[in-house]
Design a protein around this motif. Structure first.
Motif, PDB file in Angstrom:
ATOM      1  N   VAL A 117      -9.941   3.457  -3.762  1.00 53.21           N
ATOM      2  CA  VAL A 117      -9.362   4.329  -2.732  1.00 53.21           C
ATOM      3  C   VAL A 117      -9.324   3.582  -1.402  1.00 53.21           C
ATOM      4  O   VAL A 117      -8.367   3.698  -0.633  1.00 53.21           O
ATOM      5  CB  VAL A 117     -10.163   5.637  -2.597  1.00 53.21           C
ATOM      6  CG1 VAL A 117      -9.437   6.618  -1.670  1.00 53.21           C
ATOM      7  CG2 VAL A 117     -10.400   6.290  -3.950  1.00 53.21           C
ATOM      8  N   GLY A 118     -10.371   2.786  -1.162  1.00 49.61           N
ATOM      9  CA  GLY A 118     -10.410   1.993   0.064  1.00 49.61           C
ATOM     10  C   GLY A 118      -9.290   0.974   0.135  1.00 49.61           C
ATOM     11  O   GLY A 118      -8.691   0.773   1.198  1.00 49.61           O
ATOM     12  N   LEU A 119      -8.967   0.329  -0.995  1.00 50.20           N
ATOM     13  CA  LEU A 119      -7.862  -0.624  -1.018  1.00 50.20           C
ATOM     14  C   LEU A 119      -6.549   0.072  -0.703  1.00 50.20           C
ATOM     15  O   LEU A 119      -5.717  -0.446   0.053  1.00 50.20           O
ATOM     16  CB  LEU A 119      -7.762  -1.311  -2.379  1.00 50.20           C
ATOM     17  CG  LEU A 119      -8.873  -2.287  -2.771  1.00 50.20           C
ATOM     18  CD1 LEU A 119      -8.543  -2.922  -4.120  1.00 50.20           C
ATOM     19  CD2 LEU A 119      -9.074  -3.355  -1.717  1.00 50.20           C
ATOM     20  N   ALA A 120      -6.336   1.255  -1.289  1.00 50.99           N
ATOM     21  CA  ALA A 120      -5.109   2.005  -1.028  1.00 50.99           C
ATOM     22  C   ALA A 120      -4.999   2.358   0.449  1.00 50.99           C
ATOM     23  O   ALA A 120      -3.927   2.260   1.055  1.00 50.99           O
ATOM     24  CB  ALA A 120      -5.066   3.268  -1.889  1.00 50.99           C
ATOM     25  N   ALA A 121      -6.127   2.753   1.041  1.00 47.69           N
ATOM     26  CA  ALA A 121      -6.123   3.145   2.446  1.00 47.69           C
ATOM     27  C   ALA A 121      -5.940   1.955   3.379  1.00 47.69           C
ATOM     28  O   ALA A 121      -5.373   2.083   4.467  1.00 47.69           O
ATOM     29  CB  ALA A 121      -7.415   3.885   2.788  1.00 47.69           C
ATOM     30  N   ALA A 122      -6.424   0.780   2.960  1.00 46.64           N
ATOM     31  CA  ALA A 122      -6.323  -0.408   3.807  1.00 46.64           C
ATOM     32  C   ALA A 122      -4.930  -1.031   3.770  1.00 46.64           C
ATOM     33  O   ALA A 122      -4.601  -1.845   4.639  1.00 46.64           O
ATOM     34  CB  ALA A 122      -7.363  -1.447   3.384  1.00 46.64           C
ATOM     35  N   ALA A 123      -4.119  -0.654   2.780  1.00 51.27           N
ATOM     36  CA  ALA A 123      -2.735  -1.125   2.755  1.00 51.27           C
ATOM     37  C   ALA A 123      -1.972  -0.492   3.908  1.00 51.27           C
ATOM     38  O   ALA A 123      -2.291   0.604   4.374  1.00 51.27           O
ATOM     39  CB  ALA A 123      -2.086  -0.771   1.423  1.00 51.27           C
ATOM     40  N   ASP A 124      -0.938  -1.164   4.345  1.00 55.67           N
ATOM     41  CA  ASP A 124      -0.123  -0.615   5.424  1.00 55.67           C
ATOM     42  C   ASP A 124       0.794   0.494   4.937  1.00 55.67           C
ATOM     43  O   ASP A 124       1.168   1.380   5.713  1.00 55.67           O
ATOM     44  CB  ASP A 124       0.702  -1.740   6.061  1.00 55.67           C
ATOM     45  CG  ASP A 124      -0.180  -2.824   6.647  1.00 55.67           C
ATOM     46  OD1 ASP A 124      -1.004  -2.508   7.513  1.00 55.67           O
ATOM     47  OD2 ASP A 124      -0.065  -3.992   6.205  1.00 55.67           O
ATOM     48  N   TYR A 125       1.132   0.449   3.652  1.00 53.42           N
ATOM     49  CA  TYR A 125       2.046   1.450   3.094  1.00 53.42           C
ATOM     50  C   TYR A 125       1.758   1.545   1.599  1.00 53.42           C
ATOM     51  O   TYR A 125       1.944   0.570   0.868  1.00 53.42           O
ATOM     52  CB  TYR A 125       3.493   1.009   3.329  1.00 53.42           C
ATOM     53  CG  TYR A 125       4.532   2.099   3.237  1.00 53.42           C
ATOM     54  CD1 TYR A 125       5.016   2.733   4.381  1.00 53.42           C
ATOM     55  CD2 TYR A 125       5.065   2.481   2.007  1.00 53.42           C
ATOM     56  CE1 TYR A 125       5.996   3.715   4.308  1.00 53.42           C
ATOM     57  CE2 TYR A 125       6.040   3.469   1.925  1.00 53.42           C
ATOM     58  CZ  TYR A 125       6.503   4.083   3.081  1.00 53.42           C
ATOM     59  OH  TYR A 125       7.475   5.062   3.004  1.00 53.42           O
ATOM     60  N   ALA A 126       1.260   2.688   1.148  1.00 52.11           N
ATOM     61  CA  ALA A 126       0.903   2.855  -0.265  1.00 52.11           C
ATOM     62  C   ALA A 126       1.923   3.753  -0.957  1.00 52.11           C
ATOM     63  O   ALA A 126       2.205   4.863  -0.484  1.00 52.11           O
ATOM     64  CB  ALA A 126      -0.497   3.434  -0.400  1.00 52.11           C
ATOM     65  N   ILE A 127       2.441   3.281  -2.077  1.00 51.82           N
ATOM     66  CA  ILE A 127       3.426   4.026  -2.861  1.00 51.82           C
ATOM     67  C   ILE A 127       2.796   4.313  -4.218  1.00 51.82           C
ATOM     68  O   ILE A 127       2.385   3.398  -4.934  1.00 51.82           O
ATOM     69  CB  ILE A 127       4.726   3.221  -3.017  1.00 51.82           C
ATOM     70  CG1 ILE A 127       5.326   2.915  -1.633  1.00 51.82           C
ATOM     71  CG2 ILE A 127       5.726   3.985  -3.882  1.00 51.82           C
ATOM     72  CD1 ILE A 127       6.569   2.043  -1.680  1.00 51.82           C
ATOM     73  N   ALA A 128       2.721   5.596  -4.573  1.00 50.57           N
ATOM     74  CA  ALA A 128       1.976   5.997  -5.766  1.00 50.57           C
ATOM     75  C   ALA A 128       2.833   6.819  -6.711  1.00 50.57           C
ATOM     76  O   ALA A 128       3.915   7.301  -6.359  1.00 50.57           O
ATOM     77  CB  ALA A 128       0.734   6.790  -5.358  1.00 50.57           C
TER      78      ALA A 128
END
Length: 256
Positions: A117-128
């Motif tokens: 979850v931390g990696l997703a949040a640290a990205a500038d733009y997360a597409i799921a």
């Protein structure tokens, strides 16, 4: 280029100014220390590569995006120094993402737990994709989401981060994660998600590197102290993981 790691890998591919960094581990893409180290190194390398304008962070397989810390390595920690070293791996990856002047798109094809979850949040733009539910399980393990906390709090605010951190056994839906700001987009199928990732990456690969670097400075404003903060947080986790409570809790989770 691929870095083979015991039962896993970190793979880098470059094409038309787009660098894709993919990690994989057979245990639901969990993150042992070596994968964390290679991820931080590859993000740092791509950050200043002239042939890179945008980075895609992704994981292998079609199920979990990332299960967080490797249980095997958590149980192998013998002292505070080893604990600090392991959890600093997450700090180094998040700080590499933060300081990278290239925008980072995260492709989230499945569930995220803890450090994932931390990696997703640290990205500038997360597409799921739908079904990419999230859970911070650390408190149930006798530790806490201390290292990833700042990245999550920055994206979703203290109240939502607190909800996620306190109820460590509850899965939150991918739509909840989108509404709270972890994900920028949510798509019904992998195909739709991948098309959106390709579209945005292509657009950014033709955008001004200088303008994107300046934008990144703005959206990460106020995080210059994270080099020290995340290491301090890593020390907390490194100490708590040695407790009898944590050892027992992690052992039970491994048996599930």
């Amino acid at each position: 280029m691929i870095h083979e790691i015991k039962d896993g890998y970190v793979k880098v591919e470059k094409h038309n100014a787009i660098t894709s960094i993919e990690f994989f581990h057979p245990q639901s893409n969990s993150l042992p220390g070596k994968i964390l180290e290679e991820l931080a190194n590859e993000i740092h390398s791509a950050a200043y590569a002239e042939d890179t304008r945008v980075i895609i962070l992704r994981s292998g397989g079609e199920r979990a995006f990332c299960a967080g810390a490797s249980f095997d390595e958590l149980l192998a920690i013998k002292n505070k120094e080893e604990g600090l070293r392991f959890f600093s791996g997450f700090a180094h990856v998040i700080n590499a993402m933060r300081k990278c002047p290239r925008l980072i798109i995260a492709r989230i094809q499945g569930k995220c737990v803890g450090g994932g979850v931390g990696l997703a949040a640290a990205a500038d733009y997360a597409i799921a994709v739908e079904g990419a539910d999230v859970k911070l399980s650390e408190l149930a393990m006798g530790i806490g989401p201390f290292v990833v906390g700042p990245a999550l709090e920055r994206k979703m605010g203290l109240s939502s981060f607190s909800q996620l951190a306190i109820d460590a056994s509850l899965w939150r839906s991918a739509d909840w994660a989108r509404r709270k700001g972890i994900y920028a987009e949510l798509h019904p199928t992998i195909t739709d998600m991948d098309e959106s990732v390709r579209r945005l990456a292509h657009t950014l690969s033709h955008s001004s590197p200088d303008a994107m670097a300046e934008l990144k400075k703005i959206i990460w404003k106020g995080t210059d102290h994270w080099d020290d903060l995340l290491i301090e947080r890593a020390a907390i986790s490194g100490r708590l993981v040695l407790s009898d409570f944590a050892r027992s809790a992690i052992g039970r989770l491994m048996k599930k």
